[in-house]
Design a protein around this motif. Structure first.
Motif, PDB file in Angstrom:
ATOM      1  N   LEU A  28      13.307   7.354 -45.973  1.00 31.30           N
ATOM      2  CA  LEU A  28      12.753   9.001 -45.954  1.00 31.30           C
ATOM      3  C   LEU A  28      11.737   8.954 -47.335  1.00 31.30           C
ATOM      4  O   LEU A  28      11.158  10.153 -47.090  1.00 31.30           O
ATOM      5  CB  LEU A  28      14.118   9.548 -46.004  1.00 31.30           C
ATOM      6  CG  LEU A  28      15.117   9.449 -44.838  1.00 31.30           C
ATOM      7  CD1 LEU A  28      16.272  10.608 -44.862  1.00 31.30           C
ATOM      8  CD2 LEU A  28      14.314   9.496 -43.496  1.00 31.30           C
ATOM      9  N   ASP A  32      13.360   4.391 -50.939  1.00 31.14           N
ATOM     10  CA  ASP A  32      14.315   3.888 -50.007  1.00 31.14           C
ATOM     11  C   ASP A  32      13.550   2.494 -49.628  1.00 31.14           C
ATOM     12  O   ASP A  32      14.255   1.405 -49.386  1.00 31.14           O
ATOM     13  CB  ASP A  32      14.214   4.648 -48.681  1.00 31.14           C
ATOM     14  CG  ASP A  32      15.263   6.124 -49.058  1.00 31.14           C
ATOM     15  OD1 ASP A  32      15.640   5.976 -50.087  1.00 31.14           O
ATOM     16  OD2 ASP A  32      15.140   6.793 -47.825  1.00 31.14           O
ATOM     17  N   ASN A 129      23.938   6.465 -47.456  1.00 29.35           N
ATOM     18  CA  ASN A 129      24.618   7.537 -47.119  1.00 29.35           C
ATOM     19  C   ASN A 129      25.063   8.379 -48.668  1.00 29.35           C
ATOM     20  O   ASN A 129      25.270   9.586 -48.514  1.00 29.35           O
ATOM     21  CB  ASN A 129      26.100   6.924 -46.641  1.00 29.35           C
ATOM     22  CG  ASN A 129      26.066   6.742 -45.084  1.00 29.35           C
ATOM     23  OD1 ASN A 129      24.901   7.130 -44.685  1.00 29.35           O
ATOM     24  ND2 ASN A 129      26.945   5.778 -44.704  1.00 29.35           N
ATOM     25  N   LYS A 131      23.073   8.689 -51.101  1.00 25.06           N
ATOM     26  CA  LYS A 131      21.835   9.556 -51.745  1.00 25.06           C
ATOM     27  C   LYS A 131      21.640  10.801 -50.819  1.00 25.06           C
ATOM     28  O   LYS A 131      21.251  11.587 -51.127  1.00 25.06           O
ATOM     29  CB  LYS A 131      20.505   8.654 -51.549  1.00 25.06           C
ATOM     30  CG  LYS A 131      19.271   9.295 -51.863  1.00 25.06           C
ATOM     31  CD  LYS A 131      18.045   8.473 -51.594  1.00 25.06           C
ATOM     32  CE  LYS A 131      16.749   8.928 -52.084  1.00 25.06           C
ATOM     33  NZ  LYS A 131      15.673   8.025 -51.982  1.00 25.06           N
ATOM     34  N   TYR A 132      21.912  10.552 -49.373  1.00 26.83           N
ATOM     35  CA  TYR A 132      21.609  11.520 -48.295  1.00 26.83           C
ATOM     36  C   TYR A 132      22.794  12.505 -48.049  1.00 26.83           C
ATOM     37  O   TYR A 132      23.005  13.349 -47.182  1.00 26.83           O
ATOM     38  CB  TYR A 132      20.686  11.204 -47.550  1.00 26.83           C
ATOM     39  CG  TYR A 132      19.713  10.603 -47.584  1.00 26.83           C
ATOM     40  CD1 TYR A 132      18.583  11.598 -47.935  1.00 26.83           C
ATOM     41  CD2 TYR A 132      19.308   9.299 -47.724  1.00 26.83           C
ATOM     42  CE1 TYR A 132      17.376  11.202 -48.535  1.00 26.83           C
ATOM     43  CE2 TYR A 132      17.902   8.645 -47.910  1.00 26.83           C
ATOM     44  CZ  TYR A 132      16.915   9.744 -48.501  1.00 26.83           C
ATOM     45  OH  TYR A 132      15.758   9.252 -48.793  1.00 26.83           O
ATOM     46  N   GLU A 133      24.073  12.125 -48.786  1.00 26.02           N
ATOM     47  CA  GLU A 133      25.174  13.161 -48.637  1.00 26.02           C
ATOM     48  C   GLU A 133      25.647  13.111 -47.433  1.00 26.02           C
ATOM     49  O   GLU A 133      25.778  13.934 -46.559  1.00 26.02           O
ATOM     50  CB  GLU A 133      24.896  14.419 -49.233  1.00 26.02           C
ATOM     51  CG  GLU A 133      24.724  14.308 -50.733  1.00 26.02           C
ATOM     52  CD  GLU A 133      24.633  15.742 -51.138  1.00 26.02           C
ATOM     53  OE1 GLU A 133      24.626  16.655 -50.371  1.00 26.02           O
ATOM     54  OE2 GLU A 133      24.965  15.763 -52.428  1.00 26.02           O
ATOM     55  N   ARG A 134      25.808  11.882 -46.598  1.00 26.38           N
ATOM     56  CA  ARG A 134      26.184  11.647 -45.175  1.00 26.38           C
ATOM     57  C   ARG A 134      27.141  10.537 -44.766  1.00 26.38           C
ATOM     58  O   ARG A 134      27.536   9.700 -45.948  1.00 26.38           O
ATOM     59  CB  ARG A 134      24.849  11.210 -44.312  1.00 26.38           C
ATOM     60  CG  ARG A 134      24.350   9.886 -44.585  1.00 26.38           C
ATOM     61  CD  ARG A 134      23.024   9.780 -43.705  1.00 26.38           C
ATOM     62  NE  ARG A 134      23.142   9.582 -42.489  1.00 26.38           N
ATOM     63  CZ  ARG A 134      23.836   8.695 -41.775  1.00 26.38           C
ATOM     64  NH1 ARG A 134      24.239   7.683 -42.215  1.00 26.38           N
ATOM     65  NH2 ARG A 134      23.804   8.676 -40.306  1.00 26.38           N
TER      66      ARG A 134
END
Length: 247
Positions: A28, A32, A129, A131-134
């Protein structure tokens, strides 16, 4: 976690692809892309990667990646960079696309490809996950692979991997052909997220790949450039790739 039940043979070469789950984007932002470069270098090692030490060295390692110099495990910067890894594979070529990656590797030890891909997949998924809070899967369960059986196939897959970014500037090129060859050649020769620049003698991520063998098969810098250029300019039919690409 990417896995594969295929039994890979030592000293044999394979074209590998790994896609994002449901073809979602894996990268993204530029960090990355850099992280995946870091991953295929750092996780190509039979020894465990110490997360705490890796975090302490992250800034240093990124600086070395930007300078195209292999990172030392002790963090020193004295101009000497011995490679102390016990590698699973030789990485001969790579290319990152927004939603998938290509690797051309030669297995060095039993189970090397499977273990390498597992470490890369798990490590990058944790990073992504966090980094993007997923939560959940980042990759499709299985990576795909094709065994490269001779030099002709090797030359063909080299061209295919390094021309993959054409889709970023000419969508649908595989069906419609290449409309502006000169623009395409310039674009792929300067595409940062592949090993092609290093094969052309323009240092980019030169410490990641083991290029001597493949460069010789391709005919050196001039051979690499000419084979890619010829393919683009003469718009050779995509079906010659059908048994070697994994889309």
């Amino acid at each position: 976690m990417p896995y594969r039940e295929t039994q890979f043979a030592n000293d044999e070469i394979y074209h590998i692809t790994l896609r994002g789950l449901d073809d979602r984007e894996l990268f993204l932002d530029n960090n990355d892309y850099y992280r995946m470069i870091f991953s295929i270098y750092e996780f190509n090692d039979t020894k465990p990667v110490a997360i705490r030490e890796r975090r302490k060295q992250r800034l240093y390692i990124k600086q070395q990646i930007l300078a195209s110099r292999p990172p030392r495990s002790d963090g020193r910067s004295d101009g000497q960079y011995p490679d102390e890894r016990e590698r699973f594979v030789d990485i001969l070529a790579f290319c990152w696309m927004p939603n998938h990656i290509h690797l051309l590797v030669r297995q060095l030890r039993d189970g090397g490809i499977t273990k390498f891909m597992s470490k890369v997949g798990v490590g990058y998924a944790k990073y992504f996950n966090t980094k993007y809070e997923r939560k959940g899967y980042v990759f499709q369960n299985r990576f795909n692979s094709v065994h490269i059986e001779n030099d002709k196939q090797l030359q063909t897959v080299f061209v295919y991997i390094h021309t993959n970014p054409i889709a970023l500037i000419e969508p649908g090129w595989k069906e419609k052909g290449i409309l502006i060859p000169e623009k395409v050649i310039k674009f792929i020769e300067n595409y940062k997220w592949s090993s092609y620049m290093d094969y052309l003698g323009n240092p980019n991520f030169k410490f990641v790949t083991q290029r001597n063998f493949l460069a010789e098969v391709m005919g050196g810098v001039d051979g690499c450039r000419q084979q890619v250029k010829d393919w683009v300019e003469y718009k050779k039919e995509i079906r010659q790739f059908r048994d070697l690409f994994l889309e």
